[in-house]
Write an enzyme that holds these catalytic residues in place. Structure first.
Site, PDB file in Angstrom:
ATOM      1  N   LYS A   1      -3.846  -6.453  20.360  1.00  0.00           N
ATOM      2  CA  LYS A   1      -4.534  -6.388  21.397  1.00  0.00           C
ATOM      3  C   LYS A   1      -5.982  -5.875  21.254  1.00  0.00           C
ATOM      4  O   LYS A   1      -6.575  -6.726  21.841  1.00  0.00           O
ATOM      5  CB  LYS A   1      -3.771  -5.345  22.198  1.00  0.00           C
ATOM      6  CG  LYS A   1      -2.456  -5.739  22.735  1.00  0.00           C
ATOM      7  CD  LYS A   1      -1.751  -4.811  23.686  1.00  0.00           C
ATOM      8  CE  LYS A   1      -1.796  -3.575  23.324  1.00  0.00           C
ATOM      9  NZ  LYS A   1      -0.620  -3.358  22.268  1.00  0.00           N
TER      10      LYS A   1
ATOM     11  N   LYS B   1      -9.185   0.732  29.152  1.00  0.00           N
ATOM     12  CA  LYS B   1      -8.071   0.968  28.500  1.00  0.00           C
ATOM     13  C   LYS B   1      -7.429   2.088  29.353  1.00  0.00           C
ATOM     14  O   LYS B   1      -7.565   3.301  29.295  1.00  0.00           O
ATOM     15  CB  LYS B   1      -8.358   1.332  27.038  1.00  0.00           C
ATOM     16  CG  LYS B   1      -7.102   1.914  26.074  1.00  0.00           C
ATOM     17  CD  LYS B   1      -6.441   0.743  25.721  1.00  0.00           C
ATOM     18  CE  LYS B   1      -5.315   1.316  24.713  1.00  0.00           C
ATOM     19  NZ  LYS B   1      -4.544   0.342  24.125  1.00  0.00           N
TER      20      LYS B   1
ATOM     21  N   THR C   1      -2.440   6.511  23.851  1.00  0.00           N
ATOM     22  CA  THR C   1      -1.417   7.567  23.470  1.00  0.00           C
ATOM     23  C   THR C   1      -1.791   7.781  21.984  1.00  0.00           C
ATOM     24  O   THR C   1      -2.604   6.727  21.280  1.00  0.00           O
ATOM     25  CB  THR C   1       0.191   7.512  23.555  1.00  0.00           C
ATOM     26  OG1 THR C   1       0.546   5.959  22.913  1.00  0.00           O
ATOM     27  CG2 THR C   1       0.320   7.142  24.992  1.00  0.00           C
TER      28      THR C   1
ATOM     29  N   GLU D   1      -7.063  -3.671  28.321  1.00  0.00           N
ATOM     30  CA  GLU D   1      -6.165  -3.632  27.417  1.00  0.00           C
ATOM     31  C   GLU D   1      -5.103  -2.683  27.532  1.00  0.00           C
ATOM     32  O   GLU D   1      -5.090  -1.651  27.786  1.00  0.00           O
ATOM     33  CB  GLU D   1      -6.862  -3.238  25.889  1.00  0.00           C
ATOM     34  CG  GLU D   1      -5.939  -3.686  24.865  1.00  0.00           C
ATOM     35  CD  GLU D   1      -6.385  -2.719  23.620  1.00  0.00           C
ATOM     36  OE1 GLU D   1      -5.716  -2.116  22.734  1.00  0.00           O
ATOM     37  OE2 GLU D   1      -7.541  -3.022  23.304  1.00  0.00           O
TER      38      GLU D   1
END
Length: 212
Positions: free
Chosen positions: A15, A37, A41, A114
């Site tokens: 991605k 975004k 994580t 994204e």
């Protein structure tokens, strides 16, 4: 302002790699490109994917010059896991994600968003990544892998997107196990999806068609 969501069949598919190329490609067409975004994580300190995206965006859009990586995210978590699991205190709120979305949208002609992981990655108990795409009312670019098993992953992701009436295009990122792709996956794609394309060969064609 237009919105394009870049998602994938799972994690480590490509991605960020694809989004970086899209930033450059759309900018060459004269667009002020922005990046978002929503959730990252595995970010113990600075969110790494967001940092890469922001650095590329700052080269083509001065409106993003003063922003930090955390300012192009809504939530970051240290644990490298699905957002629902990484968010151990259950802090994620949809309205906070949308607030950040609107803030960043005001700075660009095209906002590239994204995702994190695959389409069914849980953000909250009953709210998945695919639901976030629907929330944005965005068209999606689905990035699929070239490794063994990619046909199944691709078809399942397509089925999920169609079930929610999310408009999408899709492409293969020729990266993992690409030396086997021509024999173990490509024959099926050629037969069923003769117009399939890869990140490596046809991204500029996608960009041009998206702008029509």
């Amino acid at each position: 302002m237009q919105t394009l969501f870049i998602g994938a069949t799972g994690t480590n598919v490509g991605k960020t790699h694809t989004t970086l190329l899209l930033i450059e490609g759309f900018a060459k067409q004269g667009l002020k490109v922005g990046v978002f975004k929503p959730i990252e994580t595995g970010a113990e300190e600075e969110p790494q994917d967001a940092a890469l995206l922001l650095k590329a965006c700052q080269k083509v859009n001065p409106m993003f010059k003063t922003l930090t990586p955390k300012e192009i995210t809504a939530y970051t978590f240290a644990l490298p896991a699905a957002p629902f699991c990484a968010d151990t205190r259950h802090t994620i709120q949809k309205n906070q994600i949308m607030k950040k979305y609107h803030q960043l949208s005001a700075l660009c002609d095209l906002l590239l968003i994204e995702g994190a992981g695959g389409l069914m990655v849980p953000i909250m108990k009953n709210f998945m990544m695919i639901d976030l795409i629907k929330q944005f009312q965005a068209k999606m670019l689905l990035v699929t892998p070239s490794r063994l098993g990619c046909i199944n992953d691709t078809l399942l992701s397509m089925e999920a997107l169609r079930s929610r009436n999310i408009p999408f295009d899709w492409c293969v990122n020729l990266h993992q196990e690409k030396e086997y792709f021509d024999t173990v996956s490509k024959p099926f794609y050629d037969e069923v999806f003769p117009s399939w394309w890869s990140v490596q060969t046809d991204l500029n064609t996608f960009i041009n068609s998206y702008l029509l």
